[in-house]
Design a protein around this motif. Structure first.
Motif, PDB file in Angstrom:
ATOM      1  N   ARG A  32     -20.505 -17.124  -3.230  1.00  0.00           N
ATOM      2  CA  ARG A  32     -21.791 -17.802  -3.020  1.00  0.00           C
ATOM      3  C   ARG A  32     -22.838 -16.873  -2.399  1.00  0.00           C
ATOM      4  N   VAL A  33     -22.438 -16.168  -1.356  1.00  0.00           N
ATOM      5  CA  VAL A  33     -23.385 -15.306  -0.635  1.00  0.00           C
ATOM      6  C   VAL A  33     -23.816 -14.128  -1.511  1.00  0.00           C
ATOM      7  N   ALA A  34     -22.884 -13.504  -2.216  1.00  0.00           N
ATOM      8  CA  ALA A  34     -23.226 -12.354  -3.051  1.00  0.00           C
ATOM      9  C   ALA A  34     -24.178 -12.753  -4.176  1.00  0.00           C
ATOM     10  N   GLU A  35     -23.956 -13.907  -4.780  1.00  0.00           N
ATOM     11  CA  GLU A  35     -24.857 -14.344  -5.852  1.00  0.00           C
ATOM     12  C   GLU A  35     -26.245 -14.674  -5.331  1.00  0.00           C
ATOM     13  N   SER A  36     -26.315 -15.231  -4.127  1.00  0.00           N
ATOM     14  CA  SER A  36     -27.640 -15.568  -3.597  1.00  0.00           C
ATOM     15  C   SER A  36     -28.397 -14.317  -3.129  1.00  0.00           C
ATOM     16  N   TRP A  37     -27.702 -13.312  -2.619  1.00  0.00           N
ATOM     17  CA  TRP A  37     -28.379 -12.104  -2.135  1.00  0.00           C
ATOM     18  C   TRP A  37     -28.621 -11.077  -3.235  1.00  0.00           C
ATOM     19  N   ARG A  38     -27.589 -10.807  -4.030  1.00  0.00           N
ATOM     20  CA  ARG A  38     -27.698  -9.753  -5.037  1.00  0.00           C
ATOM     21  C   ARG A  38     -27.958 -10.270  -6.440  1.00  0.00           C
ATOM     22  N   GLY A  39     -27.762 -11.539  -6.644  1.00  0.00           N
ATOM     23  CA  GLY A  39     -27.945 -12.104  -7.975  1.00  0.00           C
ATOM     24  C   GLY A  39     -26.692 -12.050  -8.832  1.00  0.00           C
ATOM     25  N   THR A  40     -25.666 -11.366  -8.369  1.00  0.00           N
ATOM     26  CA  THR A  40     -24.400 -11.278  -9.096  1.00  0.00           C
ATOM     27  C   THR A  40     -23.246 -11.178  -8.104  1.00  0.00           C
ATOM     28  N   ALA A  41     -22.107 -11.699  -8.519  1.00  0.00           N
ATOM     29  CA  ALA A  41     -20.918 -11.654  -7.662  1.00  0.00           C
ATOM     30  C   ALA A  41     -20.113 -10.395  -7.975  1.00  0.00           C
ATOM     31  N   PRO A  42     -19.320  -9.932  -7.027  1.00  0.00           N
ATOM     32  CA  PRO A  42     -18.510  -8.735  -7.256  1.00  0.00           C
ATOM     33  C   PRO A  42     -17.494  -8.938  -8.389  1.00  0.00           C
ATOM     34  N   VAL A  43     -17.262  -7.891  -9.129  1.00  0.00           N
ATOM     35  CA  VAL A  43     -16.263  -7.907 -10.195  1.00  0.00           C
ATOM     36  C   VAL A  43     -14.950  -7.393  -9.619  1.00  0.00           C
ATOM     37  N   VAL A  44     -13.864  -8.053  -9.977  1.00  0.00           N
ATOM     38  CA  VAL A  44     -12.543  -7.599  -9.552  1.00  0.00           C
ATOM     39  C   VAL A  44     -11.956  -6.793 -10.706  1.00  0.00           C
ATOM     40  N   THR A  45     -11.775  -5.506 -10.475  1.00  0.00           N
ATOM     41  CA  THR A  45     -11.200  -4.638 -11.510  1.00  0.00           C
ATOM     42  C   THR A  45      -9.687  -4.579 -11.315  1.00  0.00           C
ATOM     43  N   TRP A  46      -9.004  -3.889 -12.206  1.00  0.00           N
ATOM     44  CA  TRP A  46      -7.561  -3.734 -12.075  1.00  0.00           C
ATOM     45  C   TRP A  46      -7.199  -2.762 -10.953  1.00  0.00           C
ATOM     46  N   LEU A  47      -8.168  -2.005 -10.473  1.00  0.00           N
ATOM     47  CA  LEU A  47      -7.890  -1.046  -9.407  1.00  0.00           C
ATOM     48  C   LEU A  47      -7.460  -1.748  -8.110  1.00  0.00           C
ATOM     49  N   GLN A  48      -8.094  -2.871  -7.789  1.00  0.00           N
ATOM     50  CA  GLN A  48      -7.736  -3.582  -6.551  1.00  0.00           C
ATOM     51  C   GLN A  48      -6.290  -4.073  -6.574  1.00  0.00           C
ATOM     52  N   PRO A  49      -5.854  -4.789  -7.620  1.00  0.00           N
ATOM     53  CA  PRO A  49      -4.441  -5.198  -7.622  1.00  0.00           C
ATOM     54  C   PRO A  49      -3.470  -4.015  -7.649  1.00  0.00           C
ATOM     55  N   LEU A  50      -3.819  -2.958  -8.342  1.00  0.00           N
ATOM     56  CA  LEU A  50      -2.927  -1.790  -8.371  1.00  0.00           C
ATOM     57  C   LEU A  50      -2.813  -1.138  -6.994  1.00  0.00           C
ATOM     58  N   ALA A  51      -3.918  -1.053  -6.273  1.00  0.00           N
ATOM     59  CA  ALA A  51      -3.875  -0.503  -4.918  1.00  0.00           C
ATOM     60  C   ALA A  51      -3.024  -1.392  -3.998  1.00  0.00           C
ATOM     61  N   LEU A  52      -3.159  -2.703  -4.144  1.00  0.00           N
ATOM     62  CA  LEU A  52      -2.351  -3.622  -3.339  1.00  0.00           C
ATOM     63  C   LEU A  52      -0.872  -3.503  -3.694  1.00  0.00           C
ATOM     64  N   LEU A  53      -0.573  -3.305  -4.971  1.00  0.00           N
ATOM     65  CA  LEU A  53       0.815  -3.102  -5.387  1.00  0.00           C
ATOM     66  C   LEU A  53       1.390  -1.843  -4.743  1.00  0.00           C
ATOM     67  N   LEU A  54       0.617  -0.774  -4.727  1.00  0.00           N
ATOM     68  CA  LEU A  54       1.065   0.470  -4.107  1.00  0.00           C
ATOM     69  C   LEU A  54       1.362   0.268  -2.624  1.00  0.00           C
ATOM     70  N   VAL A  55       0.470  -0.418  -1.921  1.00  0.00           N
ATOM     71  CA  VAL A  55       0.684  -0.674  -0.489  1.00  0.00           C
ATOM     72  C   VAL A  55       1.935  -1.528  -0.285  1.00  0.00           C
ATOM     73  N   ALA A  56       2.102  -2.568  -1.108  1.00  0.00           N
ATOM     74  CA  ALA A  56       3.278  -3.429  -0.981  1.00  0.00           C
ATOM     75  C   ALA A  56       4.569  -2.645  -1.203  1.00  0.00           C
ATOM     76  N   LEU A  57       4.570  -1.747  -2.178  1.00  0.00           N
ATOM     77  CA  LEU A  57       5.754  -0.937  -2.446  1.00  0.00           C
ATOM     78  C   LEU A  57       6.055   0.016  -1.288  1.00  0.00           C
ATOM     79  N   ILE A  58       5.020   0.614  -0.719  1.00  0.00           N
ATOM     80  CA  ILE A  58       5.227   1.540   0.399  1.00  0.00           C
ATOM     81  C   ILE A  58       5.760   0.802   1.623  1.00  0.00           C
ATOM     82  N   VAL A  59       5.148  -0.336   1.957  1.00  0.00           N
ATOM     83  CA  VAL A  59       5.596  -1.088   3.135  1.00  0.00           C
ATOM     84  C   VAL A  59       6.996  -1.663   2.889  1.00  0.00           C
ATOM     85  N   GLY A  60       7.233  -2.158   1.683  1.00  0.00           N
ATOM     86  CA  GLY A  60       8.560  -2.675   1.360  1.00  0.00           C
ATOM     87  C   GLY A  60       9.621  -1.585   1.407  1.00  0.00           C
ATOM     88  N   GLY A  61       9.302  -0.405   0.901  1.00  0.00           N
ATOM     89  CA  GLY A  61      10.239   0.714   0.972  1.00  0.00           C
ATOM     90  C   GLY A  61      10.520   1.138   2.402  1.00  0.00           C
TER      91      GLY A  61
END
Length: 158
Positions: A32-61
């Motif tokens: 809501r806030v991003a659309e009202s200020w910038r006119g568009t909301a952030p896009v979620v790319t595949w980079l974010q889930p991949l980075a989270l997967l890497l962190v999960a694997l490191i912490v799990g290991g």
């Protein structure tokens, strides 16, 4: 007479839930806030889930290696390493809950928005990132639990 020793309690489910709820509200508000200020909301790319997967694997290991050495082989960690891993586990559990809530809130904010061509993509990628945030949270809890050792004097787990 021995002086009483303070014990560190495992992280509570209430704390993790609280951080998750804060993330949920923040993620929903971000759209809501991003659309009202910038006119568009952030896009979620595949980079974010991949980075989270890497962190999960490191912490799990790290959790697996710690558990295997402390519980399986009954080795003693050096005190500073044990504290570092304990703090890492707690921090990852809390931040993982916050991330999971944030991405879940962002995904929920896009439900029912069929007019936006990227809505379905944002929902899918945010939902995957939310699940990976939960996996970071779980790995952090496991790492914290792996640092627990038996007290030589009383046999209690500390």
């Amino acid at each position: 007479m021995s002086e009483p020793r303070e014990r560190l309690r495992p992280i509570s489910g209430g704390a993790l839930t609280g951080w998750g709820v804060v993330g949920l509200v923040g993620g929903w508000l971000l759209h809501r806030v991003a659309e009202s200020w910038r006119g568009t909301a952030p896009v979620v790319t595949w980079l974010q889930p991949l980075a989270l997967l890497l962190v999960a694997l490191i912490v799990g290991g790290t959790a697996w290696a710690t558990w295997r050495s402390v519980q399986g082989r009954s080795e003693r960690l050096e005190p500073h390493r044990a504290v570092n891993r304990l703090v890492l586990g707690r921090a990852c559990a809390l931040v993982g809950a916050l991330i999971a809530g944030g991405y879940a809130g962002y995904a929920v904010s896009w439900l029912g928005m069929s007019g936006d061509p990227l809505a379905g993509q944002r929902v899918l990628r945010s939902a995957i990132a939310a699940v990976l945030g939960l996996s970071i949270c779980g790995a952090g809890v496991l790492l914290e639990r792996a640092c627990r050792v038996r007290d030589d004097d009383s046999g209690d787990v500390t």
